[in-house]
Design a protein around this motif. Structure first.
Motif, PDB file in Angstrom:
ATOM      1  N   TYR A 113      27.961  24.995  60.335  1.00  0.00           N
ATOM      2  CA  TYR A 113      28.935  25.870  59.678  1.00  0.00           C
ATOM      3  C   TYR A 113      29.205  25.497  58.231  1.00  0.00           C
ATOM      4  O   TYR A 113      29.624  26.341  57.431  1.00  0.00           O
ATOM      5  CB  TYR A 113      30.243  25.879  60.470  1.00  0.00           C
ATOM      6  N   ARG A 114      28.966  24.246  57.842  1.00  0.00           N
ATOM      7  CA  ARG A 114      29.238  23.831  56.467  1.00  0.00           C
ATOM      8  C   ARG A 114      27.992  23.860  55.599  1.00  0.00           C
ATOM      9  O   ARG A 114      27.995  24.404  54.502  1.00  0.00           O
ATOM     10  CB  ARG A 114      29.815  22.409  56.456  1.00  0.00           C
ATOM     11  N   ARG A 280      42.960  39.884  56.146  1.00  0.00           N
ATOM     12  CA  ARG A 280      42.015  39.144  55.308  1.00  0.00           C
ATOM     13  C   ARG A 280      42.380  37.663  55.270  1.00  0.00           C
ATOM     14  O   ARG A 280      41.500  36.790  55.385  1.00  0.00           O
ATOM     15  CB  ARG A 280      42.025  39.710  53.886  1.00  0.00           C
ATOM     16  N   MET A 284      39.927  34.520  56.310  1.00  0.00           N
ATOM     17  CA  MET A 284      39.547  33.481  55.362  1.00  0.00           C
ATOM     18  C   MET A 284      40.059  32.115  55.809  1.00  0.00           C
ATOM     19  O   MET A 284      39.389  31.096  55.607  1.00  0.00           O
ATOM     20  CB  MET A 284      40.070  33.828  53.966  1.00  0.00           C
ATOM     21  N   PHE A 287      37.726  30.605  58.407  1.00  0.00           N
ATOM     22  CA  PHE A 287      36.473  30.059  57.888  1.00  0.00           C
ATOM     23  C   PHE A 287      36.692  29.155  56.680  1.00  0.00           C
ATOM     24  O   PHE A 287      35.801  29.002  55.837  1.00  0.00           O
ATOM     25  CB  PHE A 287      35.522  31.207  57.533  1.00  0.00           C
ATOM     26  N   ASP A 288      37.842  28.551  56.606  1.00  0.00           N
ATOM     27  CA  ASP A 288      38.125  27.614  55.519  1.00  0.00           C
ATOM     28  C   ASP A 288      37.154  26.438  55.580  1.00  0.00           C
ATOM     29  O   ASP A 288      37.003  25.795  56.626  1.00  0.00           O
ATOM     30  CB  ASP A 288      39.564  27.109  55.639  1.00  0.00           C
ATOM     31  N   TRP A 290      33.899  26.641  55.364  1.00  0.00           N
ATOM     32  CA  TRP A 290      32.616  27.044  55.929  1.00  0.00           C
ATOM     33  C   TRP A 290      31.608  27.372  54.826  1.00  0.00           C
ATOM     34  O   TRP A 290      31.944  27.462  53.649  1.00  0.00           O
ATOM     35  CB  TRP A 290      32.807  28.254  56.847  1.00  0.00           C
ATOM     36  N   HIS A 291      30.367  27.560  55.251  1.00  0.00           N
ATOM     37  CA  HIS A 291      29.273  27.885  54.339  1.00  0.00           C
ATOM     38  C   HIS A 291      29.627  29.136  53.525  1.00  0.00           C
ATOM     39  O   HIS A 291      30.249  30.073  54.047  1.00  0.00           O
ATOM     40  CB  HIS A 291      27.993  28.126  55.152  1.00  0.00           C
ATOM     41  N   PRO A 292      29.236  29.172  52.255  1.00  0.00           N
ATOM     42  CA  PRO A 292      29.567  30.332  51.411  1.00  0.00           C
ATOM     43  C   PRO A 292      29.092  31.668  51.975  1.00  0.00           C
ATOM     44  O   PRO A 292      29.736  32.703  51.738  1.00  0.00           O
ATOM     45  CB  PRO A 292      28.865  30.007  50.088  1.00  0.00           C
ATOM     46  N   ARG A 295      31.816  32.796  54.448  1.00  0.00           N
ATOM     47  CA  ARG A 295      33.023  33.216  53.736  1.00  0.00           C
ATOM     48  C   ARG A 295      32.766  34.500  52.943  1.00  0.00           C
ATOM     49  O   ARG A 295      33.654  35.354  52.819  1.00  0.00           O
ATOM     50  CB  ARG A 295      33.514  32.096  52.820  1.00  0.00           C
ATOM     51  N   ALA A 298      33.017  37.367  55.407  1.00  0.00           N
ATOM     52  CA  ALA A 298      34.414  37.608  55.775  1.00  0.00           C
ATOM     53  C   ALA A 298      35.178  38.280  54.641  1.00  0.00           C
ATOM     54  O   ALA A 298      36.018  39.157  54.874  1.00  0.00           O
ATOM     55  CB  ALA A 298      35.081  36.296  56.167  1.00  0.00           C
ATOM     56  N   SER A 299      34.881  37.896  53.416  1.00  0.00           N
ATOM     57  CA  SER A 299      35.598  38.488  52.279  1.00  0.00           C
ATOM     58  C   SER A 299      35.156  39.922  52.018  1.00  0.00           C
ATOM     59  O   SER A 299      35.913  40.719  51.453  1.00  0.00           O
ATOM     60  CB  SER A 299      35.376  37.641  51.022  1.00  0.00           C
TER      61      SER A 299
END
Length: 432
Positions: A113-114, A280, A284, A287-288, A290-292, A295, A298-299
């Motif tokens: 995930y990271r 939103r 966010m 997934f704080d 997490w891999h860009p 994120r 999600a955004s």
């Protein structure tokens, strides 16, 4: 003939003392010459209900599907159908229609995930054959509903009755009578409870009311590819695994949408509704760190296409039969979605049930064969879904001690060819 004692909503015994639930279906008296001349009634128009209805209609049987909603609309999430599930549906004459609304993955993997690093261990990818990969179908649940209903309508436009909710059933040696919420009464030869997690049929059959809360939730969001493309560098399908949170995503609707489903622990959430929106900030925060790419998805998710619902299941049942009444799909074995086999299990049930009716036209024998062919696998998958949830809880470093052969059998089961048992000829208390 003596009238068969059944449980009703007004007069219900505990399952352990209900003589119908104790008796084998072969003990059910057959109505002479009329056992299958009246319609088979299916309560519920989900994937399992529509699949069994189509299967039985193609055998020339009369089928009535009672669906409580007034429209089968664009609700739910994406689903992935493995090769054997897809081929079972192809056998119902819908291959072209199914492929027309599906995407075929070019592979899938699990990622940290990271870092986005490809994971092994419990998440090691399976080496699929090219033939199997070609028959994997990823699509929106609503699109599968549309394909199944169109095929049913082509045989009998009156088979699916929307806005009809079953309240209770009764039965005797002649058949089943169902009472609807609008006061209508219908008669049939068999009742198939395909009415999902909170099945009215199952509740009357067993006395169960409340499903088991898992303390987990699912988040679903659909991202248009135009916005998702910058975050899809790892490929069209995959799953990102964190500790107690995971996100899977894959492309649907011919590459125009990315279906994303995340699982997390949220004991404070109890709503099962797919119409409950997530914010939103909620996404966010989930997934704080997490891999860009995660994120970014999600955004970019349109909030009107973002939902959150609590996950429930039920404990396995020893029997799915009450006389001429049986259960199928989530009504029989509601799964939490950690194996991704919920739709597949409903299709398998439907195909096996139709095969049983084709070979043994008496309801007693057909339902007996169906139940004995399916309960072992379905209950094992239900429990394995719970264990798989615990694997995800362990995060990227999880291991899985399931033997390879057992793991392969989960996805290699073929409802079109698996051997069916012979029906019992005597009651279970007379079995050797």
């Amino acid at each position: 003939m003596a009238t068969i004692r059944v449980s009703t909503s007004a007069d219900r015994e505990e399952p352990a003392s209900n003589p119908v639930l104790r008796s084998a279906p072969c003990c059910l008296p057959a109505a002479e010459g009329t056992s299958m001349t009246s319609p088979i009634i299916v309560a519920g128009g989900g994937i399992a209900g529509l699949t069994v209805a189509l299967s039985l209609l193609r055998q020339g049987r009369q089928v009535i599907v009672l669906e409580q909603t007034r429209a089968i609309g664009d609700v739910g999430a994406g689903i992935s159908l493995g090769a054997r599930t897809s081929r079972a549906l192809y056998a119902l004459g819908i291959e072209a229609a199914l492929k027309a609304v599906s995407d075929t993955p070019q592979g899938s993997a699990a990622f940290d995930y990271r870092t986005g690093e490809v994971l092994g261990g419990a998440y090691a990818r399976r080496n699929w054959s090219a033939a199997d990969m070609a028959d994997v179908n990823m699509l929106h649940r609503a699109d599968l509903f549309d394909v199944l209903k169109a095929a049913i309508d082509a045989i009998d436009p009156q088979a699916v009755r929307l806005g009809h909710r079953l309240e209770r059933y009764e039965q005797d040696e002649a058949g089943v009578t169902v009472h609807l919420s609008d006061g209508d009464i219908l008669s049939g030869s068999v009742l198939i409870g395909a009415d999902g997690l909170r099945s009215t049929v199952r509740s009357q059959m067993t006395g169960e009311v409340t499903p088991r809360a898992t303390g987990r939730v699912a988040y679903r969001f659909l991202v248009p590819m135009a916005q998702a493309a910058p975050f899809m560098g790892a490929g069209p399908a995959g799953i990102y695994v964190g500790s107690r949170v995971a996100l899977g995503r894959y492309v649907i609707r011919k590459g125009t949408l990315v279906n994303c489903v995340a699982f997390a622990h949220r004991p404070d959430v109890s709503s099962e509704s797919w119409s409950q929106r997530a914010t939103r900030d909620e996404l966010m925060a989930l997934f704080d760190g997490w891999h860009p790419d995660v994120r970014g998805l999600a955004s970019a998710a349109p909030l009107e296409r973002t939902a959150r619902w609590a996950l429930y299941d039920r404990d396995p049942l020893d029997t799915w039969i009450d006389g001429r009444v049986t259960l199928i799909g989530d009504a029989a074995h509601p799964l939490i979605p950690f194996l991704g086999l919920g739709a597949a299990m409903g299709v398998e049930d439907a195909i096996i049930m139709a095969r049983a009716f084709a070979q043994w036209p008496e309801p007693a024998q057909a339902l007996d064969v169906y139940q004995r062919a399916r309960t072992g696998r379905a209950n094992a998958i239900l429990l394995e879904s719970r264990r798989q949830a615990e694997v995800f809880d362990a995060g990227p470093g999880a291991t899985n001690d399931m033997p390879d052969a057992e793991r392969e059998s989960r996805v290699d089961y073929d409802p079109l060819t698996v051997a069916l048992p012979q029906p019992w000829q005597t009651c279970p208390d007379k079995q050797p």
